[in-house]
Write an enzyme that holds these catalytic residues in place. Structure first.
Site, PDB file in Angstrom:
ATOM      1  N   THR A   7      12.009  -2.466   4.860  1.00  0.00           N
ATOM      2  CA  THR A   7      11.486  -3.271   3.755  1.00  0.00           C
ATOM      3  C   THR A   7      12.623  -3.600   2.794  1.00  0.00           C
ATOM      4  O   THR A   7      13.243  -2.701   2.220  1.00  0.00           O
ATOM      5  CB  THR A   7      10.364  -2.519   3.016  1.00  0.00           C
ATOM      6  OG1 THR A   7       9.381  -2.095   3.975  1.00  0.00           O
ATOM      7  CG2 THR A   7       9.720  -3.400   1.972  1.00  0.00           C
ATOM      8  N   ASP A  41       0.429  14.703  -1.509  1.00  0.00           N
ATOM      9  CA  ASP A  41      -0.432  15.773  -2.001  1.00  0.00           C
ATOM     10  C   ASP A  41       0.029  17.134  -1.484  1.00  0.00           C
ATOM     11  O   ASP A  41      -0.062  18.146  -2.195  1.00  0.00           O
ATOM     12  CB  ASP A  41      -1.885  15.521  -1.589  1.00  0.00           C
ATOM     13  CG  ASP A  41      -2.589  14.552  -2.522  1.00  0.00           C
ATOM     14  OD1 ASP A  41      -2.020  14.212  -3.581  1.00  0.00           O
ATOM     15  OD2 ASP A  41      -3.715  14.119  -2.195  1.00  0.00           O
ATOM     16  N   ARG A  94       0.817  -1.216   0.000  1.00  0.00           N
ATOM     17  CA  ARG A  94       0.000   0.000   0.000  1.00  0.00           C
ATOM     18  C   ARG A  94       0.848   1.262   0.000  1.00  0.00           C
ATOM     19  O   ARG A  94       0.445   2.289  -0.566  1.00  0.00           O
ATOM     20  CB  ARG A  94      -0.948  -0.012   1.210  1.00  0.00           C
ATOM     21  CG  ARG A  94      -2.148  -0.934   1.012  1.00  0.00           C
ATOM     22  CD  ARG A  94      -2.915  -1.197   2.310  1.00  0.00           C
ATOM     23  NE  ARG A  94      -3.134  -0.039   3.135  1.00  0.00           N
ATOM     24  CZ  ARG A  94      -4.327   0.506   3.409  1.00  0.00           C
ATOM     25  NH1 ARG A  94      -5.416   0.000   2.864  1.00  0.00           N
ATOM     26  NH2 ARG A  94      -4.432   1.531   4.216  1.00  0.00           N
ATOM     27  N   SER A  95       2.033   1.216   0.590  1.00  0.00           N
ATOM     28  CA  SER A  95       2.928   2.377   0.555  1.00  0.00           C
ATOM     29  C   SER A  95       3.329   2.678  -0.879  1.00  0.00           C
ATOM     30  O   SER A  95       3.419   3.846  -1.285  1.00  0.00           O
ATOM     31  CB  SER A  95       4.178   2.114   1.400  1.00  0.00           C
ATOM     32  OG  SER A  95       3.842   1.873   2.748  1.00  0.00           O
ATOM     33  N   GLU A 121       0.358   4.654   5.735  1.00  0.00           N
ATOM     34  CA  GLU A 121       0.041   4.706   4.303  1.00  0.00           C
ATOM     35  C   GLU A 121      -0.841   5.902   3.974  1.00  0.00           C
ATOM     36  O   GLU A 121      -0.675   6.543   2.926  1.00  0.00           O
ATOM     37  CB  GLU A 121      -0.621   3.392   3.894  1.00  0.00           C
ATOM     38  CG  GLU A 121       0.313   2.192   4.019  1.00  0.00           C
ATOM     39  CD  GLU A 121      -0.344   0.933   4.546  1.00  0.00           C
ATOM     40  OE1 GLU A 121       0.385  -0.039   4.820  1.00  0.00           O
ATOM     41  OE2 GLU A 121      -1.585   0.925   4.696  1.00  0.00           O
ATOM     42  N   SER A 138       8.626   3.523   3.541  1.00  0.00           N
ATOM     43  CA  SER A 138       8.581   2.257   4.276  1.00  0.00           C
ATOM     44  C   SER A 138       8.327   2.588   5.733  1.00  0.00           C
ATOM     45  O   SER A 138       9.115   3.322   6.346  1.00  0.00           O
ATOM     46  CB  SER A 138       9.903   1.492   4.127  1.00  0.00           C
ATOM     47  OG  SER A 138       9.953   0.399   5.037  1.00  0.00           O
ATOM     48  N   GLY A 139       7.227   2.061   6.277  1.00  0.00           N
ATOM     49  CA  GLY A 139       6.906   2.355   7.667  1.00  0.00           C
ATOM     50  C   GLY A 139       8.023   1.959   8.609  1.00  0.00           C
ATOM     51  O   GLY A 139       8.471   2.742   9.451  1.00  0.00           O
ATOM     52  N   SER A 140       8.507   0.740   8.474  1.00  0.00           N
ATOM     53  CA  SER A 140       9.572   0.241   9.348  1.00  0.00           C
ATOM     54  C   SER A 140      10.935   0.763   8.951  1.00  0.00           C
ATOM     55  O   SER A 140      11.861   0.818   9.769  1.00  0.00           O
ATOM     56  CB  SER A 140       9.599  -1.293   9.307  1.00  0.00           C
ATOM     57  OG  SER A 140       9.972  -1.743   8.003  1.00  0.00           O
ATOM     58  N   GLY A 141      11.072   1.131   7.680  1.00  0.00           N
ATOM     59  CA  GLY A 141      12.385   1.538   7.178  1.00  0.00           C
ATOM     60  C   GLY A 141      13.283   0.349   6.896  1.00  0.00           C
ATOM     61  O   GLY A 141      14.469   0.520   6.614  1.00  0.00           O
ATOM     62  N   ARG A 165       0.954  13.018  -9.670  1.00  0.00           N
ATOM     63  CA  ARG A 165       0.845  14.469  -9.484  1.00  0.00           C
ATOM     64  C   ARG A 165       2.141  15.179  -9.911  1.00  0.00           C
ATOM     65  O   ARG A 165       2.096  16.267 -10.498  1.00  0.00           O
ATOM     66  CB  ARG A 165       0.521  14.788  -8.027  1.00  0.00           C
ATOM     67  CG  ARG A 165      -0.946  14.578  -7.678  1.00  0.00           C
ATOM     68  CD  ARG A 165      -1.808  15.622  -8.368  1.00  0.00           C
ATOM     69  NE  ARG A 165      -3.204  15.522  -7.953  1.00  0.00           N
ATOM     70  CZ  ARG A 165      -4.178  15.101  -8.722  1.00  0.00           C
ATOM     71  NH1 ARG A 165      -3.922  14.712  -9.969  1.00  0.00           N
ATOM     72  NH2 ARG A 165      -5.414  15.059  -8.279  1.00  0.00           N
ATOM     73  N   HIS A 169       2.046  15.589 -13.486  1.00  0.00           N
ATOM     74  CA  HIS A 169       1.160  16.684 -13.872  1.00  0.00           C
ATOM     75  C   HIS A 169       1.882  18.027 -13.798  1.00  0.00           C
ATOM     76  O   HIS A 169       1.538  18.960 -14.537  1.00  0.00           O
ATOM     77  CB  HIS A 169      -0.081  16.711 -12.970  1.00  0.00           C
ATOM     78  CG  HIS A 169      -1.000  15.559 -13.203  1.00  0.00           C
ATOM     79  ND1 HIS A 169      -1.849  15.068 -12.228  1.00  0.00           N
ATOM     80  CD2 HIS A 169      -1.209  14.778 -14.291  1.00  0.00           C
ATOM     81  CE1 HIS A 169      -2.536  14.047 -12.715  1.00  0.00           C
ATOM     82  NE2 HIS A 169      -2.161  13.854 -13.970  1.00  0.00           N
TER      83      HIS A 169
END
Length: 214
Positions: free
Chosen positions: A121, A189, A76-77, A181, A116-119, A87, A90
């Site tokens: 991955t 954004d 999901r990340s 995520e 990466s949440g854990s850093g 974006r 764009h």
């Protein structure tokens, strides 16, 4: 009824799909769950905007200063970073998603944007190491600045969210790495919004870059 028929009937009965479990009396309503997600995301995003203001500015500078931008993340990340890549495209930047058939080799002067949440991955860390080895810069969004990914990165945006294996419900009551995520989407954004206004482009100037083959 013959014994064989009784046995078949019993087997069919035992193999039937189990009935749905009764909802827990402590389960939140759907509206309460949406409120929880929204409140967690708002608090975490505002905290990141304050405590990570310098890192966020450094990330914007790194994106604008890069010849090309590559994005990489798992699960999901990775999907969240693809939204950011769109974006940035764009805006007219040269952007590539790692792993796509058309992604070229990264080189010095480029930027690899990672999440990466854990850093830790493995695939993301490996990509960051490769990028660093060839002279490209690395930016990381993670919960752990001291992680393998954080140590490799030139720019680290640290967010107050739980990595997906954290079950303590301290940083977030949501499942796995959901809050992280969601923050990757919001930070992407926010990055776009800042760069859009920094470059002085109008919405009409960006619109022709939207896909017309769908």
């Amino acid at each position: 009824m013959p014994a064989s028929t009784t046995s078949i009937s019993a087997a069919r009965s035992s193999s039937a799909a189990p009935s749905s479990p009764a909802p827990s009396s402590s389960a939140p309503s759907s509206s309460a769950a949406v409120s929880l997600v929204a409140n967690e995301l708002l608090r975490a995003a505002e905290r990141t905007a304050v405590t990570g203001a310098s890192a966020l500015d450094d990330l914007a500078d790194a994106v604008l200063g890069a010849e090309r931008v590559f994005v990489v993340g798992a699960g999901r990340s990775g999907i969240a970073l693809r939204m950011t890549a769109m974006r940035l495209m764009h805006l007219g930047l040269d952007v590539h998603v790692v792993g796509e058939a058309t992604a070229p080799a990264i080189r010095s002067g480029d930027l690899l944007l990672t999440a990466s949440g854990s850093g830790g991955t493995e695939s993301v860390v490996r990509a960051a190491r490769t990028a660093s080895d060839v002279g490209a810069r690395v930016a990381a969004i993670t919960t752990d600045a001291t992680s393998s990914l954080g140590e490799l990165a030139d720019v680290v945006v640290t967010v107050p969210a739980a990595p997906k294996l954290d079950r303590s419900a301290t940083a977030s009551r949501q499942y796995a790495g959901s809050l992280f995520e969601q923050l990757v989407v919001v930070l992407g954004d926010g990055l776009f919004h800042a760069l859009w206004h920094r470059r002085g482009s109008s919405a009409d100037e960006l619109w022709p870059r939207h896909a017309n083959l769908e």
